[in-house]
Design a protein around this motif. Structure first.
Motif, PDB file in Angstrom:
ATOM      1  N   UNK A 244      11.983  -1.240   0.229  1.00  0.00           N
ATOM      2  CA  UNK A 244      12.650  -2.537   0.135  1.00  0.00           C
ATOM      3  C   UNK A 244      13.759  -2.653   1.164  1.00  0.00           C
ATOM      4  N   UNK A 245      14.458  -1.563   1.400  1.00  0.00           N
ATOM      5  CA  UNK A 245      15.607  -1.603   2.301  1.00  0.00           C
ATOM      6  C   UNK A 245      15.202  -1.939   3.735  1.00  0.00           C
ATOM      7  N   UNK A 246      14.060  -1.431   4.190  1.00  0.00           N
ATOM      8  CA  UNK A 246      13.619  -1.698   5.561  1.00  0.00           C
ATOM      9  C   UNK A 246      13.341  -3.173   5.814  1.00  0.00           C
ATOM     10  N   UNK A 268      -2.460   1.102   0.433  1.00  0.00           N
ATOM     11  CA  UNK A 268      -2.084   2.045  -0.630  1.00  0.00           C
ATOM     12  C   UNK A 268      -0.641   1.865  -1.079  1.00  0.00           C
ATOM     13  N   UNK A 269       0.203   1.357  -0.177  1.00  0.00           N
ATOM     14  CA  UNK A 269       1.582   1.087  -0.586  1.00  0.00           C
ATOM     15  C   UNK A 269       1.705  -0.220  -1.369  1.00  0.00           C
ATOM     16  N   UNK A 270       0.682  -1.077  -1.259  1.00  0.00           N
ATOM     17  CA  UNK A 270       0.628  -2.286  -2.089  1.00  0.00           C
ATOM     18  C   UNK A 270      -0.041  -2.017  -3.434  1.00  0.00           C
ATOM     19  N   UNK A 271      -0.720  -0.897  -3.553  1.00  0.00           N
ATOM     20  CA  UNK A 271      -1.515  -0.608  -4.754  1.00  0.00           C
ATOM     21  C   UNK A 271      -0.890   0.465  -5.648  1.00  0.00           C
ATOM     22  N   UNK A 272      -0.505   1.583  -5.064  1.00  0.00           N
ATOM     23  CA  UNK A 272       0.046   2.690  -5.838  1.00  0.00           C
ATOM     24  C   UNK A 272       1.577   2.646  -5.854  1.00  0.00           C
ATOM     25  N   UNK A 273       2.172   3.334  -6.844  1.00  0.00           N
ATOM     26  CA  UNK A 273       3.609   3.591  -6.850  1.00  0.00           C
ATOM     27  C   UNK A 273       3.826   5.056  -7.222  1.00  0.00           C
ATOM     28  N   UNK A 274       5.069   5.483  -7.227  1.00  0.00           N
ATOM     29  CA  UNK A 274       5.380   6.869  -7.585  1.00  0.00           C
ATOM     30  C   UNK A 274       4.934   7.212  -9.005  1.00  0.00           C
ATOM     31  N   UNK A 287       2.212  10.225   4.359  1.00  0.00           N
ATOM     32  CA  UNK A 287       3.463  10.026   5.083  1.00  0.00           C
ATOM     33  C   UNK A 287       3.443   8.686   5.808  1.00  0.00           C
ATOM     34  N   UNK A 288       4.417   7.809   5.569  1.00  0.00           N
ATOM     35  CA  UNK A 288       5.510   7.933   4.609  1.00  0.00           C
ATOM     36  C   UNK A 288       5.004   7.849   3.177  1.00  0.00           C
ATOM     37  N   UNK A 289       5.793   8.363   2.270  1.00  0.00           N
ATOM     38  CA  UNK A 289       5.350   8.542   0.894  1.00  0.00           C
ATOM     39  C   UNK A 289       5.227   7.220   0.139  1.00  0.00           C
ATOM     40  N   UNK A 290       4.329   7.217  -0.825  1.00  0.00           N
ATOM     41  CA  UNK A 290       4.284   6.151  -1.832  1.00  0.00           C
ATOM     42  C   UNK A 290       5.523   6.306  -2.704  1.00  0.00           C
ATOM     43  N   UNK A 291       6.258   5.214  -2.880  1.00  0.00           N
ATOM     44  CA  UNK A 291       7.592   5.306  -3.466  1.00  0.00           C
ATOM     45  C   UNK A 291       7.699   4.567  -4.801  1.00  0.00           C
ATOM     46  N   UNK A 292       8.930   4.433  -5.299  1.00  0.00           N
ATOM     47  CA  UNK A 292       9.195   3.863  -6.621  1.00  0.00           C
ATOM     48  C   UNK A 292       8.701   2.420  -6.721  1.00  0.00           C
ATOM     49  N   UNK A 293       8.379   1.953  -7.951  1.00  0.00           N
ATOM     50  CA  UNK A 293       7.744   0.643  -8.126  1.00  0.00           C
ATOM     51  C   UNK A 293       8.491  -0.538  -7.524  1.00  0.00           C
ATOM     52  N   UNK A 294       9.818  -0.508  -7.508  1.00  0.00           N
ATOM     53  CA  UNK A 294      10.542  -1.676  -6.982  1.00  0.00           C
ATOM     54  C   UNK A 294      10.230  -1.901  -5.506  1.00  0.00           C
TER      55      UNK A 294
END
Length: 449
Positions: A244-246, A268-274, A287-294
């Motif tokens: 989100x910060x980027x 995959x970043x639109x589909x999965x979360x941590x 890389x970069x990692x799949x991150x928290x849901x927010x």
């Protein structure tokens, strides 16, 4: 040779923000006519009944890793391009972290030669960068119409593909006349996070990956890339945004064609979360990692409001054995290029994105972002890179229908509410209702800059 015509009848054409029911005539590799009812008279033509189906421009994936040369135990240009075509991806741009890495113009052209004799989809390849090949990188300026861009790994990668000499990076930004695509993660932050977590826990788990490669590592590196691009007025494209910060670094206040700084989001970043590490483990380590849901929710919003410009896959296959083991040894990367369009059609059914927006982000915007000549739209005179989709059928991912050489997918067992029935590449029906015609290879992409 007699010209072969294909006439798609009564299909719903998804193109340039509209859906219109019409006929589409394909001839000599290109879209010849788009009209309400096309009469071919006595001309021989193969007709395809499009009633009840949708026609989309072929997807263009601007970030894949097809592993050839040197890593062909995982994948080849032939196998992965075939998987791409089955998924409605008609053109791809491939990354330089093969073996050997693409650090010279000769190695770059070697990959084009492989694709010319084995890629069922259209193709382009990025020139690779290291701390000591600046002269070779800048020679790519002579190929502005024939190479998609220059790739900088501003973060951990394989071997010496990590470029951490900021004098070198600055010289590339100052001297390159091509689009510069960056993988942005700050290596010093990643190393500090890893050392701290290792000291605290001893053994790391899949869920620790977004803590090692955290939001700060992404933001700080992306910020540096943006600052360099602004300083040198370079054409920057930041790959696989995950935080989100980027998003504060990007704008939707100017048209895409006028942007000097653009950004990509991956499926995959639109589909999965941590939250999904508990189920999928290292299968979704990347890389970069799949991150928290927010972060996922913020990515969706930025995609829909045009701060994020294109959708890609970052297709990165590894063998099952290479995804096993402990944190330090499980390889990072997911095989995805067979299913990005189907995944977005799932989100269309969920009400999250429109068909028109899918065509924009997977085709139109990629063509505009890179200046791809004659592709990315359903227009008369354009190359006939087209996909027919049936939204009244479904597709379930299984080992039996996965075409990747690595033989697995993080989406196994998932059922999409759609089926791809036909994929045309340069006017040729390479894939039609499960039947393959491999008599034509794809073409090298050309660019207007």
């Amino acid at each position: 040779m007699q010209q072969k015509y294909y006439l798609i009848r009564d299909i719903q054409v998804v193109n340039e923000g509209r859906i219109d029911t019409c006929d589409v005539l394909i001839g000599d590799g290109r879209i010849e006519r788009i009209g309400g009812r096309i009469d071919m008279g006595n001309t021989a033509v193969t007709e395809i009944d499009g009633s009840g189906k949708y026609l989309l421009p072929g997807a263009i994936d601007d970030q894949v890793h097809f592993r050839e040369p040197g890593l062909t135990h995982k994948a080849t240009i032939y196998t992965e391009a075939k998987a791409a075509v089955a998924g409605g991806v008609t053109s791809f741009m491939e990354m330089p972290n093969t073996q050997p890495p693409v650090f010279t113009q000769e190695l770059l052209e070697d990959k084009y030669a492989i694709a010319a004799r084995s890629a069922l989809a259209n193709y382009s390849f990025f020139m690779g960068t290291s701390n000591d090949n600046l002269e070779e990188v800048l020679r790519t300026n002579e190929k502005k119409d024939a190479v998609c861009g220059v790739k900088i790994f501003m973060g951990a990668s394989t071997g010496n593909l990590l470029v951490d000499n900021y004098l070198t990076i600055g010289n590339i930004f100052a001297g390159s006349e091509l689009l510069i695509a960056t993988h942005c993660e700050e290596e010093s932050i990643i190393r500090a996070n890893y050392a701290r977590l290792k000291a605290e826990k001893g053994t790391l788990t899949p869920a620790d990956h977004p803590l090692v490669r955290d939001e700060a590592a992404c933001f700080e590196s992306s910020l540096k890339a943006v600052q360099l691009a602004m300083k040198h007025d370079a054409r920057l494209h930041i790959l696989h945004i995950t935080t989100e910060r980027e998003l504060q670094l990007f704008t939707n206040m100017v048209p895409l064609r006028d942007k000097r700084i653009t950004a990509e989001v991956c499926v995959h970043h639109l589909h999965f979360t941590s939250d999904d590490y508990a189920k999928h483990g290292y299968d979704i380590k990347c890389n970069p990692a799949i991150k928290a849901p927010h972060n996922r929710e913020a990515l969706w919003q930025a995609l829909l409001d045009d701060r994020l410009d294109v959708i890609a896959t970052d297709h990165a296959p590894h063998l099952r054995a290479e995804k096993a083991g402990d944190y330090e040894h499980a390889h990072a990367g997911l095989p995805l290029v067979q299913h990005p369009l189907l995944l977005m059609l799932h989100y269309y059914r969920e009400g999250r994105i429109s068909l028109e927006k899918i065509a924009q982000k997977m085709s139109h915007a990629v063509a505009d972002c890179f200046g791809i000549r004659g592709r990315g739209y359903i227009r008369e005179g354009y190359w006939a890179d087209l996909v027919i989709v049936d939204l009244n059928e479904s597709t379930t991912v299984s080992k039996e229908n996965i075409l990747y050489k690595c033989g697995w997918s993080p989406l196994e067992g998932f059922t999409f509410p759609a089926r791809i029935t036909h994929t045309f590449v340069n006017g040729h029906p390479v894939y039609a209702n499960g039947v393959w015609d491999e008599s034509h290879w794809g073409q090298r992409l050309r660019f207007d800059r």
